[in-house]
Design a protein around this motif. Sequence first.
Motif, PDB file in Angstrom:
ATOM      1  N   ASP A  86       0.830  -1.205   0.000  1.00 10.23           N
ATOM      2  CA  ASP A  86       0.000   0.000   0.000  1.00 10.23           C
ATOM      3  C   ASP A  86       0.868   1.260   0.000  1.00 10.23           C
ATOM      4  O   ASP A  86       0.561   2.245  -0.682  1.00 10.23           O
ATOM      5  N   SER A  87       1.943   1.232   0.789  1.00  8.75           N
ATOM      6  CA  SER A  87       2.824   2.403   0.841  1.00  8.75           C
ATOM      7  C   SER A  87       3.475   2.647  -0.515  1.00  8.75           C
ATOM      8  O   SER A  87       3.537   3.786  -0.987  1.00  8.75           O
ATOM      9  N   LEU A  88       3.934   1.572  -1.141  1.00 16.21           N
ATOM     10  CA  LEU A  88       4.568   1.739  -2.457  1.00 16.21           C
ATOM     11  C   LEU A  88       3.554   2.258  -3.472  1.00 16.21           C
ATOM     12  O   LEU A  88       3.894   3.046  -4.352  1.00 16.21           O
ATOM     13  N   MET A  89       2.302   1.809  -3.336  1.00 16.23           N
ATOM     14  CA  MET A  89       1.270   2.248  -4.280  1.00 16.23           C
ATOM     15  C   MET A  89       0.963   3.737  -4.114  1.00 16.23           C
ATOM     16  O   MET A  89       0.348   4.342  -4.985  1.00 16.23           O
ATOM     17  N   CYS A  90       1.372   4.292  -2.973  1.00 18.98           N
ATOM     18  CA  CYS A  90       1.182   5.734  -2.761  1.00 18.98           C
ATOM     19  C   CYS A  90       2.427   6.526  -3.171  1.00 18.98           C
ATOM     20  O   CYS A  90       2.435   7.747  -3.076  1.00 18.98           O
ATOM     21  N   GLY A  91       3.480   5.833  -3.578  1.00 14.90           N
ATOM     22  CA  GLY A  91       4.711   6.523  -3.931  1.00 14.90           C
ATOM     23  C   GLY A  91       4.752   6.869  -5.407  1.00 14.90           C
ATOM     24  O   GLY A  91       3.826   6.565  -6.164  1.00 14.90           O
ATOM     25  N   SER A  92       5.865   7.483  -5.799  1.00 18.34           N
ATOM     26  CA  SER A  92       6.014   7.774  -7.228  1.00 18.34           C
ATOM     27  C   SER A  92       6.390   6.460  -7.924  1.00 18.34           C
ATOM     28  O   SER A  92       6.920   5.542  -7.295  1.00 18.34           O
ATOM     29  N   ASP A  93       6.087   6.360  -9.205  1.00 18.30           N
ATOM     30  CA  ASP A  93       6.391   5.148  -9.979  1.00 18.30           C
ATOM     31  C   ASP A  93       5.780   3.904  -9.338  1.00 18.30           C
ATOM     32  O   ASP A  93       6.428   2.843  -9.233  1.00 18.30           O
ATOM     33  N   ALA A  94       4.534   4.036  -8.924  1.00 22.05           N
ATOM     34  CA  ALA A  94       3.895   2.992  -8.113  1.00 22.05           C
ATOM     35  C   ALA A  94       3.876   1.630  -8.807  1.00 22.05           C
ATOM     36  O   ALA A  94       4.205   0.612  -8.188  1.00 22.05           O
ATOM     37  N   SER A  95       3.515   1.605 -10.083  1.00 26.54           N
ATOM     38  CA  SER A  95       3.391   0.302 -10.754  1.00 26.54           C
ATOM     39  C   SER A  95       4.733  -0.399 -10.863  1.00 26.54           C
ATOM     40  O   SER A  95       4.832  -1.614 -10.661  1.00 26.54           O
ATOM     41  N   THR A  96       5.785   0.372 -11.165  1.00 28.60           N
ATOM     42  CA  THR A  96       7.120  -0.228 -11.267  1.00 28.60           C
ATOM     43  C   THR A  96       7.561  -0.743  -9.906  1.00 28.60           C
ATOM     44  O   THR A  96       8.091  -1.851  -9.775  1.00 28.60           O
ATOM     45  N   SER A  97       7.334   0.066  -8.867  1.00 27.65           N
ATOM     46  CA  SER A  97       7.710  -0.362  -7.511  1.00 27.65           C
ATOM     47  C   SER A  97       6.972  -1.635  -7.120  1.00 27.65           C
ATOM     48  O   SER A  97       7.557  -2.565  -6.556  1.00 27.65           O
ATOM     49  N   ALA A  98       5.672  -1.674  -7.413  1.00 29.13           N
ATOM     50  CA  ALA A  98       4.864  -2.853  -7.050  1.00 29.13           C
ATOM     51  C   ALA A  98       5.387  -4.082  -7.781  1.00 29.13           C
ATOM     52  O   ALA A  98       5.528  -5.160  -7.182  1.00 29.13           O
ATOM     53  N   ALA A  99       5.706  -3.941  -9.074  1.00 31.84           N
ATOM     54  CA  ALA A  99       6.187  -5.094  -9.847  1.00 31.84           C
ATOM     55  C   ALA A  99       7.531  -5.569  -9.308  1.00 31.84           C
ATOM     56  O   ALA A  99       7.777  -6.777  -9.210  1.00 31.84           O
ATOM     57  N   ARG A 100       8.391  -4.629  -8.937  1.00 29.31           N
ATOM     58  CA  ARG A 100       9.700  -5.043  -8.395  1.00 29.31           C
ATOM     59  C   ARG A 100       9.522  -5.759  -7.062  1.00 29.31           C
ATOM     60  O   ARG A 100      10.125  -6.796  -6.794  1.00 29.31           O
ATOM     61  N   MET A 101       8.672  -5.184  -6.220  1.00 30.16           N
ATOM     62  CA  MET A 101       8.433  -5.813  -4.916  1.00 30.16           C
ATOM     63  C   MET A 101       7.840  -7.214  -5.079  1.00 30.16           C
ATOM     64  O   MET A 101       8.322  -8.184  -4.489  1.00 30.16           O
ATOM     65  N   LEU A 102       6.786  -7.327  -5.885  1.00 31.99           N
ATOM     66  CA  LEU A 102       6.092  -8.619  -5.996  1.00 31.99           C
ATOM     67  C   LEU A 102       6.970  -9.655  -6.696  1.00 31.99           C
ATOM     68  O   LEU A 102       6.920 -10.840  -6.373  1.00 31.99           O
ATOM     69  N   GLY A 103       7.816  -9.198  -7.636  1.00 38.59           N
ATOM     70  CA  GLY A 103       8.779 -10.112  -8.268  1.00 38.59           C
ATOM     71  C   GLY A 103       9.745 -10.664  -7.224  1.00 38.59           C
ATOM     72  O   GLY A 103      10.062 -11.865  -7.226  1.00 38.59           O
ATOM     73  N   GLU A 104      10.191  -9.817  -6.315  1.00 39.21           N
ATOM     74  CA  GLU A 104      11.090 -10.261  -5.253  1.00 39.21           C
ATOM     75  C   GLU A 104      10.381 -11.216  -4.284  1.00 39.21           C
ATOM     76  O   GLU A 104      10.940 -12.234  -3.869  1.00 39.21           O
ATOM     77  N   VAL A 105       9.151 -10.875  -3.937  1.00 39.89           N
ATOM     78  CA  VAL A 105       8.384 -11.752  -3.030  1.00 39.89           C
ATOM     79  C   VAL A 105       8.234 -13.136  -3.671  1.00 39.89           C
ATOM     80  O   VAL A 105       8.469 -14.168  -3.033  1.00 39.89           O
ATOM     81  N   SER A 106       7.895 -13.159  -4.953  1.00 35.96           N
ATOM     82  CA  SER A 106       7.713 -14.432  -5.652  1.00 35.96           C
ATOM     83  C   SER A 106       9.024 -15.220  -5.681  1.00 35.96           C
ATOM     84  O   SER A 106       9.032 -16.438  -5.448  1.00 35.96           O
ATOM     85  N   ARG A 107      10.112 -14.530  -5.934  1.00 34.83           N
ATOM     86  CA  ARG A 107      11.426 -15.213  -5.980  1.00 34.83           C
ATOM     87  C   ARG A 107      11.771 -15.847  -4.631  1.00 34.83           C
ATOM     88  O   ARG A 107      12.302 -16.946  -4.558  1.00 34.83           O
ATOM     89  N   LEU A 108      11.439 -15.167  -3.547  1.00 34.23           N
ATOM     90  CA  LEU A 108      11.832 -15.643  -2.216  1.00 34.23           C
ATOM     91  C   LEU A 108      10.955 -16.776  -1.688  1.00 34.23           C
ATOM     92  O   LEU A 108      11.344 -17.486  -0.760  1.00 34.23           O
ATOM     93  N   LEU A 109       9.754 -16.921  -2.270  1.00 36.31           N
ATOM     94  CA  LEU A 109       8.847 -17.960  -1.764  1.00 36.31           C
ATOM     95  C   LEU A 109       9.232 -19.334  -2.290  1.00 36.31           C
ATOM     96  O   LEU A 109       9.528 -19.502  -3.477  1.00 36.31           O
TER      97      LEU A 109
END
Length: 254
Positions: A129-152
């Motif tokens: 949610d915090s990243l979605m409120c930041g600048s470049d929200a979609s890119t940040s979300a994709a980077r975060m979720l890509g990392e989460v997926s990699r770590l699982l």
Amino acid sequence: MYRDVSSCNTYNYGDATYWDARYVQDAEMGHFDWYQRYSGLRPFIRMYIPSFSSRILMVGCGNALMSEDMVKDGYEDITNIDISSVAIEMMRRKYECIPQLKYKQMDVRDMSFFLDESFDCVIDKGTLDSLMCGSDASTSAARMLGEVSRLLKAGGIYMLITYGDPSVRMLHLNQPVYNWRIILYIIPRPGFQKPANNSSTSRSYLEPVPLTEKGLLPPDFVVEDPDSHFIYVCKKMDETELSSITYPLDVDHL
Ligand SMILES: C[S@@+](CC[C@H](N)C(=O)[O-])C[C@H]1O[C@@H](n2cnc3c(N)ncnc32)[C@H](O)[C@@H]1O
């Protein structure tokens, strides 16, 4: 206990300096849990993380009591990260005698410190949610979720607790590359009272919410509390399982 960033009235939520300043300012308060305390989430955590020895990653832990409460409940291995070095230092000092809790300053968009498939579960309460409120929200979300997926690990769970309903979260979560099977729950904010004149029979909050083929809420679905919280339970399927996910799903599919 309840604070909402849904209005996104500031881009600062995506900014480490904002959070550092806020944790300095709130230091006297000691702790604060956004949206929900562990007690409200416990049924879901216990259902989806049945083993106390699971390796758990809490992303954007802040100064919440959530991880401490999970350890009190029996969980043995919780790694906590946050972009704010102020929050991490405070928490590291506070919990230095609790070996089940580890703290590390880290940006959730780059968790290269951790090896692939090193966690059974990633918990996120308010950080996407915090990243979605930041600048470049979609890119940040994709980077975060890509990392989460990699770590699982295969079969691992990403549990997202958010104010974001499926119309604004599913497009980020429901990406074939993650191969996540997603179950949704909706719970009211703490203290919500149903209006006295509301005679509708309540569904149990422990029941998954039906989703349309596109992963959205059915048009006639009524959310009792307009400030509800949404819990997305995303299970990482292994390669032998189909990557094309169709809704509606039910909990038996998880
Ligand atoms: C809304 S608060 C939620 C804190 C805590 N999870 C809770 O439930 O109370 C969002 C947290 O995410 C952290 N955060 C924001 N951007 C981040 C990033 N890129 N990487 C890691 N943490 C981040 C903030 O420092 C803050 O602690």
